[in-house]
Design an enzyme around this catalytic site. Structure first.
Site, PDB file in Angstrom:
ATOM      1  CG  ASP A 162      -3.491  -2.635   8.770  1.00 50.75           C
ATOM      2  OD1 ASP A 162      -3.142  -3.722   8.303  1.00 50.75           O
ATOM      3  OD2 ASP A 162      -3.088  -1.539   8.336  1.00 50.75           O
ATOM      4  CD1 TRP A 196      -6.353  -4.544   1.582  1.00 54.45           C
ATOM      5  CD2 TRP A 196      -6.513  -3.713  -0.494  1.00 54.45           C
ATOM      6  NE1 TRP A 196      -6.116  -3.190   1.638  1.00 54.45           N
ATOM      7  CE2 TRP A 196      -6.212  -2.664   0.381  1.00 54.45           C
ATOM      8  CE3 TRP A 196      -6.676  -3.425  -1.850  1.00 54.45           C
ATOM      9  CZ2 TRP A 196      -6.049  -1.348  -0.047  1.00 54.45           C
ATOM     10  CZ3 TRP A 196      -6.517  -2.119  -2.289  1.00 54.45           C
ATOM     11  CH2 TRP A 196      -6.200  -1.087  -1.380  1.00 54.45           C
ATOM     12  CD  GLU A 239       2.272  -0.673   4.957  1.00 57.02           C
ATOM     13  OE1 GLU A 239       1.696  -0.360   3.916  1.00 57.02           O
ATOM     14  OE2 GLU A 239       2.272  -1.837   5.397  1.00 57.02           O
TER      15      GLU A 239
HETATM   16  C1  FRU Z   1      -0.863  -1.952   6.436  1.00 54.31           C
HETATM   17  C2  FRU Z   1      -1.565  -1.129   5.362  1.00 54.31           C
HETATM   18  C3  FRU Z   1      -1.648   0.325   5.802  1.00 54.31           C
HETATM   19  C4  FRU Z   1      -2.847   0.825   5.050  1.00 54.31           C
HETATM   20  C5  FRU Z   1      -3.753  -0.374   5.055  1.00 54.31           C
HETATM   21  C6  FRU Z   1      -4.624  -0.495   3.843  1.00 54.31           C
HETATM   22  O1  FRU Z   1      -1.179  -3.309   6.433  1.00 54.31           O
HETATM   23  O2  FRU Z   1      -0.883  -1.273   4.135  1.00 54.31           O
HETATM   24  O3  FRU Z   1      -0.476   1.053   5.558  1.00 54.31           O
HETATM   25  O4  FRU Z   1      -3.432   1.933   5.660  1.00 54.31           O
HETATM   26  O5  FRU Z   1      -2.928  -1.517   5.169  1.00 54.31           O
HETATM   27  O6  FRU Z   1      -5.570  -1.512   3.996  1.00 54.31           O
END
Ligand code: FRU
Length: 472
Positions: A22, A46, A196
């Site tokens: 994000d 990630w 989100e």
């Molecule tokens: C959205 C998300 C958010 C979170 C972030 C973690 O893509 O899942 O809700 O803060 O990515 O990387």
């Protein structure tokens, strides 16, 4: 066969290396558009979530800066936002320069809470607030604060996602340190997956700038980005539509977690999004980075047959990237391929504006990033009234069975014509149709040699005009 692609997007943001998701902390300050982003500084998947950082003076060129907010021993730094505290209402400034304030989620296995950090040096270095967390409700699904100053009520507002309840929770504060629960919105619209990354902002109606409405955008992990139009009175957001109406921000697969810049000049509202999808983000075949941002887009509200809707256009700054220009007019689609070849239009970074007319028959449209065995189709199916992006032969599609092929948006012809505006880059197409009311954004992974463009269609279809710019 999956093979790692190393050719960078020409004008889309990518990090120097490793994973991103994000956009975070989008704020304009002192001539700089700040872009922070969810980042793993140690690898291409990630993890270790931290805020990376870049700035731009023109939204077209980006300068990479050191990591802004690193992962901490007992929590990761999840998504959030940033704003300028012009009046030093929180007391985090030095009394001379207004500080930048970042609001973000501290994620630990136990809980997600909202934290603040401040910067007195134009976002270069950050100090976490000693009184963190500023909001904690004992939830593991409470994240992504979007902070903004609400001038009419003279206070700060923070919109957070209650992800598993599919709600957006609003808080208010006069000093950034103490927050009061104002209201909750949702479930509404699409509420099938986790909610989100909310964003909430006022937007003017085209051709009627005195008329302003509020837009609430929130991403649903299953449905994608959705938006609601309504009113915000400083306490509560109320939506114009009945609760079951879901409106798509983008009909492609790769436009998630969009965030708009706080304090953009001239009252503009500009946003961009992570250009990927959780279904296959960890498998996209690029190195040494993984993940990219969409092009920045300018937002307006459009009255379409009495109903307001969101319209998106590529930010006007991108025009500064235009180089060689080709133009053709009044070409029948079935002779167009040759005409295009004569004009020798090729490229892996292109902006295309095309108007097609007279099209009651079969599908017609454009092919981009064509090569011996590759093509990405941007077509109109007159029979179905659908604008379609088909990436099934776009290049490498084998890295994930969930990298699905065909994305469509119901799209009317206007006076029998279809006008599309397309951004093509090394790994993406973004198609803006019907004046930006419909957008399809998709990743593609063609070979760098696949740089052709073509027109296709039945004999009845004509290209009224076609402009192609090579982008720097
Ligand atoms: C959205 C998300 C958010 C979170 C972030 C973690 O893509 O899942 O809700 O803060 O990515 O990387």
């Amino acid at each position: 066969m999956t093979s790692l692609q190393t050719s960078r997007p020409h004008f889309h943001f990518t990090p120097p290396q490793h994973w991103i998701n994000d956009p975070n902390g989008l704020v304009y300050f002192d001539g700089e558009w700040h872009l922070f982003y969810q980042h793993n500084p140690f690898g291409s998947e990630w993890g270790h979530m931290s805020w990376g950082h870049a700035v731009s003076r023109d939204l077209a060129h980006w300068e990479h800066l050191p990591l802004a907010l690193p992962e901490q021993a007992d929590y990761m730094i999840f998504s959030g936002s940033a704003a300028v505290d012009w009046h030093n209402s929180g007391g985090f400034g030095d009394g001379i320069h207004p500080p930048l304030i970042a609001a973000y989620t501290a994620h630990s296995p136990r809980e997600q809470t909202q934290h603040l950090a401040f910067s007195r040096d134009r976002g270069r270095t950050w100090t976490p607030y000693s009184g963190n967390p500023v909001v904690a409700i004992g939830s593991r699904e409470f994240r992504d604060p979007k902070l903004f100053w609400h001038a009419p009520s003279g206070r700060w507002v923070m919109a957070c996602a209650l992800a598993d309840r599919q709600q957006v929770r609003l808080y208010g504060s006069s000093n950034l340190r103490e927050w009061r629960h104002l209201s909750d919105f949702g479930p509404a619209g699409a509420a099938t997956g986790a909610w989100e990354c909310p964003d909430l902002f006022p937007l003017s109606v085209e051709d009627d700038p005195a008329q302003q409405r509020w837009v609430l955008k929130v991403d649903d992990q299953r449905f994608g980005a959705q938006y609601f139009i309504g009113d915000f009175d400083g306490e509560r957001f109320t939506c114009d539509d009945p609760p079951d109406v879901a409106r798509r921000v983008d009909f492609g697969r790769d436009f998630y977690a969009a965030q708009s810049w706080n304090d953009a000049p001239e009252g503009r509202r500009v946003w961009l999004a992570w250009m990927s999808h959780w279904d296959y983000a960890a498998q996209t075949p690029t190195a040494p980075w993984r993940g990219m941002m969409s092009a920045p887009r300018e937002l307006t509200l459009r009255a379409d047959g009495g109903r307001l809707c969101l319209a998106q256009q590529p930010a006007r700054e991108l025009r500064s990237l235009r180089r060689a220009h080709w133009h053709i007019a009044q070409v029948s689609c079935d002779e167009a391929n040759d005409r295009l070849r004569t004009l020798s239009v090729r490229g892996t970074a292109l902006e295309i504006a095309a108007t097609f007319v007279g099209t009651t028959g079969d599908a017609f449209g454009l092919k981009v990033r064509t090569g011996t065995a590759e093509e990405t189709i941007i077509g109109y199916s007159a029979a179905e009234g659908l604008l379609v992006v088909d990436r099934s032969r776009s290049g490498d599609v084998s890295f994930s069975p969930r990298f699905d092929a065909r994305h469509a948006a119901p799209c009317p012809l206007r006076d029998g014509a279809l006008t599309i505006h397309v951004l093509v880059d090394a790994h993406s197409v973004e198609v803006f149709a019907d004046g930006g009311r419909l957008v399809i954004s998709d990743l593609i992974f063609p070979q760098p040699e696949s740089d052709g463009i073509a027109i296709f269609g039945a004999a009845g279809a004509r290209v009224q005009s076609l402009d192609v710019w090579e982008l720097a």
